[in-house]
Motif scaffolding. Structure first.
Motif, mmCIF file in Angstrom:
data_model
loop_
_atom_site.group_PDB
_atom_site.id
_atom_site.type_symbol
_atom_site.label_atom_id
_atom_site.label_comp_id
_atom_site.label_asym_id
_atom_site.label_seq_id
_atom_site.Cartn_x
_atom_site.Cartn_y
_atom_site.Cartn_z
ATOM 1 N N LYS A 4 1.015 -1.285 0.103
ATOM 2 C CA LYS A 4 -0.215 0.293 0.169
ATOM 3 C C LYS A 4 0.867 1.152 0.174
ATOM 4 O O LYS A 4 0.469 2.236 -0.740
ATOM 5 C CB LYS A 4 -0.999 -0.048 1.269
ATOM 6 N N GLU A 5 1.845 1.292 0.736
ATOM 7 C CA GLU A 5 2.906 2.244 0.847
ATOM 8 C C GLU A 5 3.574 2.570 -0.540
ATOM 9 O O GLU A 5 3.781 3.717 -0.681
ATOM 10 C CB GLU A 5 3.960 2.001 1.837
ATOM 11 N N LYS A 6 3.742 1.522 -1.341
ATOM 12 C CA LYS A 6 4.514 2.042 -2.578
ATOM 13 C C LYS A 6 3.488 2.574 -3.469
ATOM 14 O O LYS A 6 3.757 3.263 -4.186
ATOM 15 C CB LYS A 6 4.979 0.436 -3.310
ATOM 16 N N SER A 7 2.150 1.809 -3.798
ATOM 17 C CA SER A 7 1.341 2.479 -4.648
ATOM 18 C C SER A 7 -0.038 1.819 -4.470
ATOM 19 O O SER A 7 -0.462 0.866 -4.115
ATOM 20 C CB SER A 7 1.724 1.822 -5.893
ATOM 21 N N GLU A 8 -0.968 2.825 -4.183
ATOM 22 C CA GLU A 8 -2.424 2.472 -3.873
ATOM 23 C C GLU A 8 -3.163 1.689 -4.966
ATOM 24 O O GLU A 8 -3.764 0.948 -4.685
ATOM 25 C CB GLU A 8 -3.262 3.863 -3.756
ATOM 26 N N LEU A 43 -5.267 -3.532 -6.889
ATOM 27 C CA LEU A 43 -5.051 -4.622 -7.979
ATOM 28 C C LEU A 43 -4.689 -5.872 -7.010
ATOM 29 O O LEU A 43 -5.589 -6.822 -7.356
ATOM 30 C CB LEU A 43 -4.249 -4.028 -8.727
ATOM 31 N N TYR A 44 -3.657 -5.783 -6.405
ATOM 32 C CA TYR A 44 -3.363 -6.853 -5.546
ATOM 33 C C TYR A 44 -4.366 -7.587 -4.621
ATOM 34 O O TYR A 44 -4.621 -8.765 -4.639
ATOM 35 C CB TYR A 44 -2.123 -6.262 -4.615
ATOM 36 N N MET A 45 -4.977 -6.767 -3.994
ATOM 37 C CA MET A 45 -6.185 -7.401 -3.074
ATOM 38 C C MET A 45 -7.277 -7.604 -3.824
ATOM 39 O O MET A 45 -7.825 -8.561 -3.495
ATOM 40 C CB MET A 45 -6.424 -6.322 -2.051
ATOM 41 N N THR A 46 -7.638 -7.120 -5.134
ATOM 42 C CA THR A 46 -8.789 -7.662 -5.890
ATOM 43 C C THR A 46 -8.430 -8.977 -6.431
ATOM 44 O O THR A 46 -9.329 -9.873 -6.473
ATOM 45 C CB THR A 46 -9.051 -6.484 -6.836
#
Lengths: 307, 428
Positions: A240-244, A249-252
């Protein structure tokens, strides 16, 4: 000698004297069409519940044969995530200085992820080749074939519950450093979602393996890659800190990421999981189970010809 | 009322696609199919395991399925058992089906006999409570009390099969499918299995039964279906269909080679023969009970054989012999005038010797016969016709077992001394 043998043969076995009457069918019982056997999920589930005891027995069998010949037996269920936790604890935390989320001891942090992941990966590694390893039954007797991969998943789930005992021990050990509150009850829907998702993946890949044996060999690699794409050794907040956008996308796309992240939030941090992503993960799991079950039952008819 | 109905059921396999393949092979196949030249061949490697089979089995009936290996009998049973699915056609079954396609197939080697009884019973569709109820009976049937808590991997193959059959014999389906399982275990257990099947049958269970054991088929079945090359050739009374089977399958194959030449040339001497200098056998002919020449008789029927000979030197004290061989060259019977006939003192130069058997005892099949003409006590015969004559035997006064024997049965009045006359089988 021969006289006694003849005598024995001639004497009817008293146990056989009364043949049981055949299963009584109501006279209006219609001939069922085995070919155009109803193709709805409801009827499949009905049949599955009819074979509930078989599922229980095959799950027990899975567990029994796995631990029967091993000296440590069920301890292996605990040993796998535990040893990984120790190894990762030493290398990642102690040497590399990696940290869990705020206020989380690394041992607890990594064990949460490893525990959940071990369930997933054990289930897949047993379930995916299960139809092939059980071909000796599949080509000889009919029963709903989903019982085979399903029992592998359920056996892995039992392992998961056993290994969770250590987790409870860790929680007690670290109880001063963590926050436990009502949010801990999120574990129940979380486990349900994980179970559904695992069953979904297992149904699809076990059936697919019957068609293409390649899957069996590709799986260890896929599981490994997937493990690194899931926040087990690192925290999801790092992403999350790197890119919202990358994070959403990662969590979806990876329900396992959501599930493991949520376990940590609700058990250790006393937080409510991110309900938006959890909702998506739940939806994906349910759709996946339905679709892959349908796919499985569709291919099922060819299993005996192909395995 | 029918309990099983098959409506134009076909099952095909693609010869080139048996078993699964890798993605690479699949892509190669797809590429190949894109080329116009190979497109038309799609159907050519299709193999019909079963082709448009129509069949109805009545409730409570036992139907036997016979046919040569690879004819589709087992495919048919597997279709009924829902192990495999047809490509075309409908299968309707009015009730639960249990299959004894391979007993003990559901056993897991690591589990004990006890655990396997529950697991196998459950796979076969029994409820746990039902298995518990029948557990003692199953164990007693299998005669495995001692080893019931031993992992089945330590069992001998005979023990394995016994336990498997014991479980299977205690399920209670509407339709029971049995595939060759009667040929398992020792003689004692086999008869136990057959007895059990017989009891289930008498109890009103519908049974479909595949076997090569014709006497068992004839004894157990109400109707017999003959399957050949994936098609239902005939269905009807066991004796009729079994006769047809023998005629079409066993004899057809032989007649194309041996019989053809024998039909035309029963009397042709072989040029290289060392025999036939002093005397020879001109022909051997078979006659049935009605006195008609034939090459086929039924088991237990009257058989007359006339051996036509000619002598070129004076011969005294001759011996005529006949030896019956199975197609695999095993000697089944050796009959000779040296033992059973009267000594022949003066022999005409040319004539006939008649062999008469009131009730022919060899079991159904095909027999190759040696004719021998020799001098008593001599090692070298005058003439020997090795495997020259063919006799086909159909089921007749059929019984189970290896052969038929002439017999008489009667109820003895009380207090009468036992004095059962034996049937007279002597000849000449």
């Amino acid at each position: 000698m021969s006289a006694t043998a003849i005598e024995k043969e001639a004497k009817p076995d008293p146990l056989l004297a009364t043949p049981p009457p055949p299963e009584t069918e109501s006279p209006e019982a219609e001939l069922r069409n085995a070919v155009e056997w109803s193709d709805s999920i409801i009827s499949h589930l009905k049949e599955l519940t009819h074979h509930w005891e078989l599922l229980q027995l095959t799950t027990q069998r899975e567990l029994k044969i796995r631990y029967k010949q091993t000296a440590l037996g069920a301890v292996w269920a605990v040993l796998q995530p535990l040893s990984l936790m120790l190894v990762f604890g030493i290398f990642f935390s102690y040497f590399a200085g990696m940290k869990g989320d705020t206020g989380m001891p690394y041992a607890l942090f990594s064990y949460t992820g490893l525990l959940a992941w071990t369930f997933f990966s054990t289930a897949l590694s047993f379930a995916i080749p299960s139809l092939i390893t059980n071909s000796y039954v599949i080509t000889k007797i009919y029963f709903p074939r989903e019982i085979v991969p399903l029992s592998c998943v359920l056996a892995a789930f039992v392992d998961f519950l056993v290994a969770a005992v250590i987790f409870v021990g860790l929680l007690l050990f670290y109880h001063n450093e963590i926050t436990i509150n009502w949010n801990i009850f999120f574990v129940i829907p979380l486990m349900a979602i994980q179970l559904l998702f695992t069953i979904g993946v297992s149904f699809f890949l076990s059936a697919f393996t019957v068609l293409y044996r390649d899957v069996r060999y590709a799986m260890p690699l896929v599981i490994q890659v997937w493990m690194f794409a899931t926040p087990i050794l690192y925290s999801a907040t790092k992403v999350k800190e790197k890119s919202e956008t990358l994070y959403s996308l990662y969590m979806t796309l990876n329900p396992m990421a959501v599930i493991i992240d949520s376990y940590r939030k609700c058990i250790i941090q006393g937080l409510t999981p991110d309900l938006k992503f959890l909702g998506i993960a739940a939806a994906i799991s349910i759709l996946l189970v339905l679709a892959s079950y349908k796919y499985f039952k569709h291919l099922e008819r060819e299993f005996a010809d192909l395995v | 009322m029918s309990i099983v109905v098959l409506d134009k059921v076909s099952k095909t396999y693609r010869l080139s696609r048996l078993g699964s393949k890798s993605i690479r092979e699949e892509m190669a196949r797809m590429m190949k199919n894109l080329l116009p030249s190979s497109k038309g061949q799609a159907g050519s490697d299709e193999f019909y395991a079963l082709k448009e089979v129509d069949l109805a089995i009545e409730r409570g009936e036992t139907v036997g399925f016979i046919g040569p290996n690879g004819s589709g009998k087992s495919t048919l049973l597997k279709l009924l058992a829902r192990i495999i699915y047809p490509n075309h056609g409908k299968i309707m079954v009015g009730g639960s089906v249990a299959s004894l396609i391979e007993v003990g197939a559901g056993f897991h080697p690591e589990l004990t006999g006890r655990e396997n009884i529950f697991l196998y019973g459950s796979i076969m569709g029994m409820k746990k409570a039902e298995v518990v109820k029948k557990f003692d009976r199953i164990v007693a049937f299998s005669e495995m009390e001692k080893f019931i808590d031993t992992p089945v991997k330590r069992y001998s193959s005979g023990m394995y099969v016994r336990l498997g059959f014991a479980v299977a014999a205690h399920i209670n389906p509407a339709v029971l499918l049995v595939d060759e399982v009667l040929a398992v275990g020792d003689a004692n257990f086999q008869s136990k299995c057959q007895q059990r099947i017989e009891e289930l049958r008498r109890g009103g269970m519908t049974i479909a039964f595949v076997s090569h054991d014709m006497p068992a088929v004839e004894r157990l079945c109400d109707r017999v279906a003959f399957i050949s090359k994936g098609q239902l050739r005939a269905i009807g009374k066991p004796q009729d269909v079994i006769s047809l089977y023998y005629n079409e399958v066993l004899f057809a194959k032989k007649s194309s080679t041996h019989l053809a030449q024998n039909n035309t040339g029963l009397a042709i001497e072989s040029k290289t023969s060392l025999y036939g200098q002093e005397a020879e056998i001109l022909s051997v002919k078979f006659y049935n009970g009605d006195g008609q020449e034939t090459d086929t008789i039924a088991m237990g029927e009257n058989l007359t054989v006339r051996l036509h000979y000619r002598t070129y030197t004076p011969i005294d004290d001759p011996v005529f012999e006949m030896l019956f061989y199975s197609p695999d060259d095993r000697l089944y019977s050796h009959l000779t005038t040296a033992i059973n006939g009267e000594a022949i003192n003066s022999l005409p130069d040319e004539g006939m010797v008649e062999f008469d058997c009131r009730e022919f005892g060899l079991s159904p099949g095909i027999y190759k016969i040696d004719g021998i003409f020799s001098k008593r006590g001599s090692v070298a015969p005058y003439d020997l016709k090795p495997r020259q004559y063919i006799l086909k035997v159909l089921p007749g006064k059929s019984v189970r077992g290896m052969f038929y024997m002439p017999q008489q049965w009667r109820l003895l009045p009380p207090n009468e001394t036992i004095n059962v006359q034996s049937a007279d089988t002597n000849f000449v």
